[in-house]
Design a protein around this motif. Structure first.
Motif, PDB file in Angstrom:
ATOM      1  N   UNK A   1     -12.766  41.841  50.656  1.00  0.00           N
ATOM      2  CA  UNK A   1     -13.419  43.140  50.478  1.00  0.00           C
ATOM      3  C   UNK A   1     -14.221  43.215  49.188  1.00  0.00           C
ATOM      4  N   UNK A   2     -13.641  42.726  48.095  1.00  0.00           N
ATOM      5  CA  UNK A   2     -14.349  42.736  46.812  1.00  0.00           C
ATOM      6  C   UNK A   2     -15.598  41.873  46.888  1.00  0.00           C
ATOM      7  N   UNK A   3     -15.510  40.730  47.563  1.00  0.00           N
ATOM      8  CA  UNK A   3     -16.668  39.839  47.679  1.00  0.00           C
ATOM      9  C   UNK A   3     -17.790  40.493  48.471  1.00  0.00           C
ATOM     10  N   UNK A   4     -17.467  41.099  49.600  1.00  0.00           N
ATOM     11  CA  UNK A   4     -18.501  41.716  50.443  1.00  0.00           C
ATOM     12  C   UNK A   4     -19.144  42.907  49.740  1.00  0.00           C
ATOM     13  N   UNK A   5     -18.320  43.814  49.226  1.00  0.00           N
ATOM     14  CA  UNK A   5     -18.860  45.007  48.562  1.00  0.00           C
ATOM     15  C   UNK A   5     -19.581  44.629  47.273  1.00  0.00           C
ATOM     16  N   UNK A   6     -18.984  43.750  46.484  1.00  0.00           N
ATOM     17  CA  UNK A   6     -19.598  43.362  45.214  1.00  0.00           C
ATOM     18  C   UNK A   6     -20.904  42.611  45.400  1.00  0.00           C
ATOM     19  N   UNK A   7     -20.950  41.704  46.357  1.00  0.00           N
ATOM     20  CA  UNK A   7     -22.198  40.959  46.597  1.00  0.00           C
ATOM     21  C   UNK A   7     -23.302  41.889  47.074  1.00  0.00           C
ATOM     22  N   UNK A   8     -22.967  42.822  47.958  1.00  0.00           N
ATOM     23  CA  UNK A   8     -23.973  43.777  48.440  1.00  0.00           C
ATOM     24  C   UNK A   8     -24.508  44.632  47.296  1.00  0.00           C
ATOM     25  N   UNK A   9     -23.603  45.155  46.476  1.00  0.00           N
ATOM     26  CA  UNK A   9     -24.029  45.998  45.345  1.00  0.00           C
ATOM     27  C   UNK A   9     -24.864  45.191  44.354  1.00  0.00           C
ATOM     28  N   UNK A  10     -24.426  43.987  44.032  1.00  0.00           N
ATOM     29  CA  UNK A  10     -25.151  43.166  43.057  1.00  0.00           C
ATOM     30  C   UNK A  10     -26.536  42.788  43.572  1.00  0.00           C
TER      31      UNK A  10
END
Length: 325
Positions: free
Chosen positions: A114-123
């Motif tokens: 979850x952190x990878x998907x949300x963080x990559x999208x935001x970044x």
């Protein structure tokens, strides 16, 4: 006399041809040689390259082979090998079954995902928008914003001020603490900016003449033309989020919120095993070493699966974005 007269021109022609051939050979010898990297490799060079590449591949694949085989080995095989297993013996999936059947490891894997998907999208959203704005050299405050971003690459506040800032914002013991502190990389923004600046200005001007705004130009023209560099930067962000462990170790205190990397560190350091696995390890059903290796395989699997699909974009994305402009 006539015979000698007939033979004389023939001898002269032969001498002239010989002199011409010698002159050509001297000219070729005098000509400057090509650079080393343009010369045709010798057989010894090809053999040396093959040996060097084979040794490098072996140095990378052999430890990976040991990790995978050990994670699939039974407790009796690991005990017989005295630790890490090189030659496969009695193979079993019990370590993976227990890890994926529930408990802290499965929850940690979902947290990391979850952190990878949300963080990559935001970044990626922030980086693409910032890079596109900085690629328009006539935009207001372009130079000052660029200088400010460059300054952050060389000067940082340090760990303690960063922790105090995260604490003051109320982000401790939240998943946002795993995303926001390192959400944007200035290096990635500069690579994207350089790539965007290489897009033909005439193409963008024609879109503006047709009435398109900046957001529409970015979505319909710039992003489709920059798929290679965007794929590479997205992979960089995703690997960074998936492999991150330091932020969780200082910003999180709840063990149920820990990502997979932190759980793997606990296992490798032989601390208390995750909930549900301790009893099975103590009763001899599982080997602690097989559980450690299985968690390492689970941590490496997403990156190993995603990398081949992005590999073809590396040369075009990184070299074009970093060298040109």
């Amino acid at each position: 006399m006539s015979a000698s007269g007939t033979a004389s021109p023939a001898g002269s022609d032969t001498a002239t041809a010989t002199g011409t051939a010698r002159g050509r050979r001297r000219g070729r010898r005098a000509a400057p040689s090509r650079p080393v990297w343009e010369e045709k490799p010798t057989r010894a060079g090809l053999a040396g390259k093959g040996i060097a590449l084979s040794a490098a591949c072996l140095a990378i694949l052999f430890p990976l082979w040991i990790v995978i085989v050990t994670s699939l080995s039974s407790r009796s095989t690991i005990d017989a090998a005295g630790g890490l297993v090189v030659v496969p013996g009695d193979l079993t999936l019990i370590a993976y079954e227990e890890l994926l059947s529930g408990g802290q490891v499965q929850r940690a894997a979902l947290v990391s995902l979850g952190v990878t998907v949300v963080g990559t999208t935001f970044s990626m959203v922030v980086s693409v928008l910032c890079a596109y704005g900085l690629s328009r050299t006539n935009s207001p405050g372009h130079r000052w914003i660029l200088m400010t971003l460059l300054a952050t690459m060389f000067f940082g506040a340090g760990l303690i001020p960063t922790y105090l800032l995260v604490q003051a914002l109320g982000l401790t013991d939240t998943y946002l603490a795993l995303i926001l502190p390192g959400a944007v990389s200035v290096f990635n923004i500069l690579v994207l900016r350089s790539f965007f600046m290489n897009i033909s200005p005439e193409l963008l001007d024609s879109a503006r003449i047709d009435g398109a705004g900046d957001l529409r130009i970015l979505w319909r023209i710039v992003i489709p033309l920059s798929r290679a560099v965007i794929a590479v930067i997205a992979l960089f962000y995703a690997v960074g989020y998936w492999s991150a462990w330091f932020n969780a170790s200082i910003y999180l205190t709840d063990q149920d919120m820990m990502p997979l990397q932190n759980v793997m560190i606990q296992l490798v350091q032989r601390q208390e095993p995750p909930t549900g696995l301790g009893q099975r390890i103590r009763t001899g059903q599982l080997s602690p070493l097989s559980v450690q290796m299985a968690v390492m395989v689970l941590a490496l699997l997403p990156v190993a699966v995603a990398s081949p699909f992005v590999q073809k974009h590396f040369r075009k994305g990184m070299l074009t974005g970093a060298v040109k402009g």
